[in-house]
Design a protein around this motif. Structure first.
Motif, PDB file in Angstrom:
ATOM      1  N   LEU A 180       0.829  -1.207   0.000  1.00 46.29           N
ATOM      2  CA  LEU A 180       0.000   0.000   0.000  1.00 46.29           C
ATOM      3  C   LEU A 180       0.861   1.253   0.000  1.00 46.29           C
ATOM      4  CD1 LEU A 180      -2.892  -0.813   2.513  1.00 46.29           C
ATOM      5  CD2 LEU A 180      -3.157  -0.036   0.150  1.00 46.29           C
ATOM      6  N   ALA A 181       1.968   1.211   0.743  1.00 44.36           N
ATOM      7  CA  ALA A 181       2.843   2.379   0.830  1.00 44.36           C
ATOM      8  C   ALA A 181       3.490   2.711  -0.517  1.00 44.36           C
ATOM      9  CB  ALA A 181       3.918   2.146   1.883  1.00 44.36           C
ATOM     10  N   GLN A 182       3.607   1.719  -1.404  1.00 48.22           N
ATOM     11  CA  GLN A 182       4.167   1.970  -2.732  1.00 48.22           C
ATOM     12  C   GLN A 182       3.161   2.623  -3.667  1.00 48.22           C
ATOM     13  OE1 GLN A 182       5.565  -1.879  -3.997  1.00 48.22           O
ATOM     14  NE2 GLN A 182       7.440  -1.769  -2.777  1.00 48.22           N
ATOM     15  N   ARG A 183       1.877   2.549  -3.319  1.00 50.27           N
ATOM     16  CA  ARG A 183       0.834   3.025  -4.234  1.00 50.27           C
ATOM     17  C   ARG A 183       0.061   4.225  -3.701  1.00 50.27           C
ATOM     18  NH1 ARG A 183      -1.696  -2.603  -6.745  1.00 50.27           N
ATOM     19  NH2 ARG A 183       0.203  -3.853  -6.510  1.00 50.27           N
ATOM     20  N   LEU A 184       0.101   4.438  -2.394  1.00 54.01           N
ATOM     21  CA  LEU A 184      -0.674   5.520  -1.793  1.00 54.01           C
ATOM     22  C   LEU A 184       0.208   6.345  -0.864  1.00 54.01           C
ATOM     23  CD1 LEU A 184      -3.917   3.538  -0.817  1.00 54.01           C
ATOM     24  CD2 LEU A 184      -3.727   5.251  -2.640  1.00 54.01           C
ATOM     25  N   PRO A 185      -0.111   7.619  -0.682  1.00 57.57           N
ATOM     26  CA  PRO A 185       0.682   8.475   0.209  1.00 57.57           C
ATOM     27  C   PRO A 185       0.318   8.234   1.672  1.00 57.57           C
ATOM     28  CG  PRO A 185      -1.121   9.736  -0.725  1.00 57.57           C
ATOM     29  CD  PRO A 185      -1.197   8.378  -1.351  1.00 57.57           C
ATOM     30  N   VAL A 186       0.799   7.121   2.234  1.00 54.83           N
ATOM     31  CA  VAL A 186       0.419   6.734   3.582  1.00 54.83           C
ATOM     32  C   VAL A 186       1.602   6.867   4.540  1.00 54.83           C
ATOM     33  CG1 VAL A 186      -1.337   5.131   2.750  1.00 54.83           C
ATOM     34  CG2 VAL A 186       0.969   4.283   3.256  1.00 54.83           C
TER      35      VAL A 186
END
Length: 318
Positions: free
Chosen positions: A27-33
């Motif tokens: 998720l961290a690779q795809r969203l600004p989290v």
């Protein structure tokens, strides 16, 4: 203000060994989290192997919070977690990013979402009395004492679950009322976020059990026993402390004290981890009934990371 108009926060929960860390990093690779750990063991410094703490390389992929924040000698409560998490969620949102809360401590998730019961703080004198009884008679005897004061609370607890028995008996003795009544006195202030929940659960419990066994074996090979020995040498610890009640640590402690051999350590550690996963999944079933927006995914699917990312995007766009 409607729920959908609140700033979003993603929740990724699941039992131990369900693939939460890998899914969160995807998720961290795809969203600004930014990741907020929801794990009552990861808060402790110098407890790395037995907690399956994300590596330095994994933590470098995106900011991580609530890891390595207290000494193993200290307590860290659900109330402290809720306050810290809400503060961090506000800060992350202020940076234009999305809080991603990841872990398996289901009490923390429940505290965040549903609020906290008005429970008394720790009473050192009563805890010493309970620990003395446990040392002299064993935890099943303490469980029997709880049953005499609060049969309903005792019925929900395993006679060997030392931490929960101690806290339940402590609350009942301090308040003079049943545990259920104390928990009913709940602070119901909802968090100012749109909580978007994804839960991981196995379609085959046996496969998860094998994962747990394999991972515990890897922890032993990676030096779990030496880690516990270093902790005992560096900190003033005892087996009543929450840090040393964590799965794996209490079994390694017994091994170092000569109470168990390596095979027994392995057997007890795997059994305790499977029991932990069972409790986590029981919590999740309740969440599934009570949290209508929750998406549940099979943690054994081969495309889990992609499925988690797709579910997160669906929730964010809804």
């Amino acid at each position: 203000m409607t729920r959908a108009s609140l700033p979003p926060a993603l929740l990724l929960l699941g039992p131990t060994a369900s693939g939460k860390t890998a899914s969160a990093l995807a998720l961290a690779q795809r969203l600004p989290v930014e990741i907020i750990s929801v794990d009552s063991a990861l808060v402790y410094r110098d407890m790395d192997i037995g907690t399956a703490k994300p590596s330095a390389e994994e933590r470098a992929c995106c900011p991580h919070h609530l890891i390595d924040i207290v000494s193993p000698q200290e307590n860290y409560s659900a109330a402290e977690f809720r306050a810290d998490a809400l503060r961090l969620m506000t800060e992350i949102t202020g940076r234009g990013r999305i809080p991603l809360l990841v872990g398996g401590t289901m009490l923390y998730f429940k505290a965040l979402r549903d609020g906290l019961s008005e429970l008394p703080g720790a009473d050192a004198a009563i805890r010493r009395e309970i620990d003395a009884q446990a040392s002299a008679q064993g935890w099943p005897a303490v469980h029997a004492s709880l049953a005499r004061l609060d049969p309903e609370a005792a019925a929900r607890l395993n006679p060997g679950d030392a931490q929960r028995i101690q806290r339940a008996l402590e609350i009942v003795r301090v308040t003079g009322r049943p545990l259920a009544e104390s928990y009913a006195r709940r602070e119901m202030t909802p968090p100012p976020f749109n909580l978007l929940s994804i839960a991981l659960a196995p379609s085959d419990r046996g496969v998860l059990h094998q994962r747990i066994a394999d991972r515990f074996e890897q922890m032993i090979l990676a030096g779990l026993i030496d880690e516990v020995a270093r902790l005992r040498a560096h900190y003033a610890l005892d087996t009543s402390m929450p840090s040393m009640r964590c799965v794996g640590y209490r079994q390694a402690w017994a091994y170092l004290d000569g109470e168990d051999d390596l095979d027994t350590l392995r057997f007890k550690g795997i059994a305790a981890t499977r029991q932990l996963a069972k409790r986590q999944l029981t919590w999740q079933r309740q969440f599934r009934d009570d949290w209508p927006q929750l998406i549940e995914l099979d943690c054994l699917r081969t495309d889990l990371a992609n499925a988690v990312c797709a579910a997160a995007l669906t929730l964010l766009e809804s």
